[in-house]
Design a protein around this motif. Sequence first.
Motif, PDB file in Angstrom:
ATOM      1  N   ILE A  33     149.204 -61.526 213.044  1.00  0.00           N
ATOM      2  CA  ILE A  33     150.413 -60.722 213.183  1.00  0.00           C
ATOM      3  C   ILE A  33     151.637 -61.569 212.862  1.00  0.00           C
ATOM      4  CG2 ILE A  33     149.322 -59.325 214.987  1.00  0.00           C
ATOM      5  CD1 ILE A  33     151.185 -60.769 217.001  1.00  0.00           C
ATOM      6  N   HIS A  63     148.449 -57.665 210.267  1.00  0.00           N
ATOM      7  CA  HIS A  63     147.873 -56.458 210.876  1.00  0.00           C
ATOM      8  C   HIS A  63     146.717 -55.863 210.070  1.00  0.00           C
ATOM      9  CE1 HIS A  63     151.185 -56.604 213.663  1.00  0.00           C
ATOM     10  NE2 HIS A  63     152.060 -56.499 212.686  1.00  0.00           N
ATOM     11  N   SER A  64     146.173 -56.620 209.134  1.00  0.00           N
ATOM     12  CA  SER A  64     145.022 -56.157 208.373  1.00  0.00           C
ATOM     13  C   SER A  64     143.752 -56.797 208.922  1.00  0.00           C
ATOM     14  CB  SER A  64     145.189 -56.491 206.889  1.00  0.00           C
ATOM     15  OG  SER A  64     146.286 -55.781 206.336  1.00  0.00           O
ATOM     16  N   TRP A  65     142.600 -56.227 208.561  1.00  0.00           N
ATOM     17  CA  TRP A  65     141.314 -56.689 209.081  1.00  0.00           C
ATOM     18  C   TRP A  65     140.262 -56.618 207.985  1.00  0.00           C
ATOM     19  CZ3 TRP A  65     140.201 -57.796 214.408  1.00  0.00           C
ATOM     20  CH2 TRP A  65     141.288 -57.603 215.281  1.00  0.00           C
ATOM     21  N   TYR A  79     146.800 -52.798 206.032  1.00  0.00           N
ATOM     22  CA  TYR A  79     148.022 -52.292 206.669  1.00  0.00           C
ATOM     23  C   TYR A  79     149.133 -52.162 205.627  1.00  0.00           C
ATOM     24  CZ  TYR A  79     152.175 -52.271 209.693  1.00  0.00           C
ATOM     25  OH  TYR A  79     153.375 -51.978 210.302  1.00  0.00           O
ATOM     26  N   GLU A 107     149.982 -47.735 210.785  1.00  0.00           N
ATOM     27  CA  GLU A 107     150.408 -48.345 212.047  1.00  0.00           C
ATOM     28  C   GLU A 107     149.378 -49.401 212.450  1.00  0.00           C
ATOM     29  OE1 GLU A 107     153.231 -47.766 213.372  1.00  0.00           O
ATOM     30  OE2 GLU A 107     153.778 -45.989 212.183  1.00  0.00           O
ATOM     31  N   PRO A 108     149.809 -50.555 213.027  1.00  0.00           N
ATOM     32  CA  PRO A 108     148.864 -51.615 213.384  1.00  0.00           C
ATOM     33  C   PRO A 108     147.739 -51.143 214.298  1.00  0.00           C
ATOM     34  CG  PRO A 108     151.102 -52.447 213.502  1.00  0.00           C
ATOM     35  CD  PRO A 108     151.207 -50.965 213.273  1.00  0.00           C
ATOM     36  N   GLU A 109     148.071 -50.267 215.271  1.00  0.00           N
ATOM     37  CA  GLU A 109     147.050 -49.839 216.236  1.00  0.00           C
ATOM     38  C   GLU A 109     145.972 -48.966 215.600  1.00  0.00           C
ATOM     39  OE1 GLU A 109     150.869 -47.365 216.942  1.00  0.00           O
ATOM     40  OE2 GLU A 109     150.319 -49.474 216.544  1.00  0.00           O
ATOM     41  N   ALA A 131     146.448 -61.164 218.035  1.00  0.00           N
ATOM     42  CA  ALA A 131     146.064 -60.193 217.002  1.00  0.00           C
ATOM     43  C   ALA A 131     145.185 -59.083 217.559  1.00  0.00           C
ATOM     44  CB  ALA A 131     145.328 -60.901 215.863  1.00  0.00           C
TER      45      ALA A 131
END
Length: 442
Positions: A33, A63-65, A79, A107-109, A131
């Motif tokens: 983040i 905020h990506s995975w 994201y 959105e991050p969530e 994160a």
Amino acid sequence: MSLYRDHLATLQRQAESALARTGHDALLIASGIEKYAFLDDRPYLFQPNPHFKHWLPLTNHPHSWIAVRPGRKPRVVYYQPDDYWHVPPEAPSGEWVEAVELVVIREPEDAAKALADLVTPRTAVIGEADAGLPGLVPNNPELLLNLLHWARGVKTPYELTQMRAAQRRAVPGHVAARAAFLRGDSEAGIHRAYLVATGHTDRDLPYTNIIGLNEHAAVLHYQYQDERPPAEPRSFLIDAGAQVNGYASDITRTWVNADVAGHDEFAALVAAMEREQLALVDEVREGVDYRDIHLSTHRRVARVLREAGLVRMSDEAMVAEGVTKPFFPHGIGHLLGLQVHDVGGFMASEEGGVADKPEGHRYLRLTRPLQAGMVVTIEPGLYFIPTLLRRLRESPQAAHVDWAAVERLSRYGGIRIEDDVACRAGGEPPENLTRDAFAATA
């Protein structure tokens, strides 16, 4: 198959093996983040999780995975906010897009929802604690990380291609920096010339440039850049790299103002260190213990000190009695790759443990035997550091030092010459990524 897809297939095999050995079903990796200064709304520069950019050429994507599952394409949660305060990431593009299962979130969530089907008690989650999201908390399994870090020491052909490109990006900066030094620019002016020539800004350099004129070259990690040039610019040390798709170069050169009379003594010392540095590069061979290259450096520095008349002792006595250490107080180098000081340098095996540094050499950053595909730096130095020289003056060996010569040479700060070197298989001579890039630029 392309180099990138080959690289992805290699990472997939390594991850599947690590998951099986550690009893995990899936691997989730957070990019990280954006962090903010205390009591402020100003963010620090974003630094991605190196595990994330190992898989994807994405370096500015908080905020990506990425999710890795046995037998399946990696799933990338990308994201891309609908933002008008800042420029959001562009729409996903590039070769990696076709190789993954892509989910775009605003959105991050939303990442927690996009990965919910993979979260079980047997899921490994790699990332910093901040994160995490509800139900998606980094646990960083130690054995899994060890397996991945050990494997990361050996670069794939795709990675070597990126690292060669990072050399080619950095070298024009070094050429421009030398020209700026010779025309009398300040440290700040030299730094700006480097940025223009490489197309970098301070935001995306792999590390903060070290730009040291005269005595400042004796500060190993000199962190400032004077706006005013010195009255007499005698010497210049630049330690500066570049990055391409998250992969770094790390290059150091030392220059003397040869157009000005009176600098021959220091110029001869630079030439002697250049000779020894190239010989050390040639020691980068498969199976060689990197610690032995470090110890070899002290023997070579001793020879330079003796031949220059700075110390009147045998090479063997200088090393045995620690006389070379004040002149060469750091390690010969480190692993290089996704991080400038890449991980895994002290591991005893793929499962962990520590391979000890040689006694009395606490600043060495790599203690593993070299493997084909490793990229290491070779950066011997010879410095005139006041605090270390004071200790040498107080030692029994002080009587063997030509202190008048040391005083003369202290005005130049010191010397460091650093190349990035790839180890090859079967005893083949190493690939000097840095010298090749300079030769291509000449």
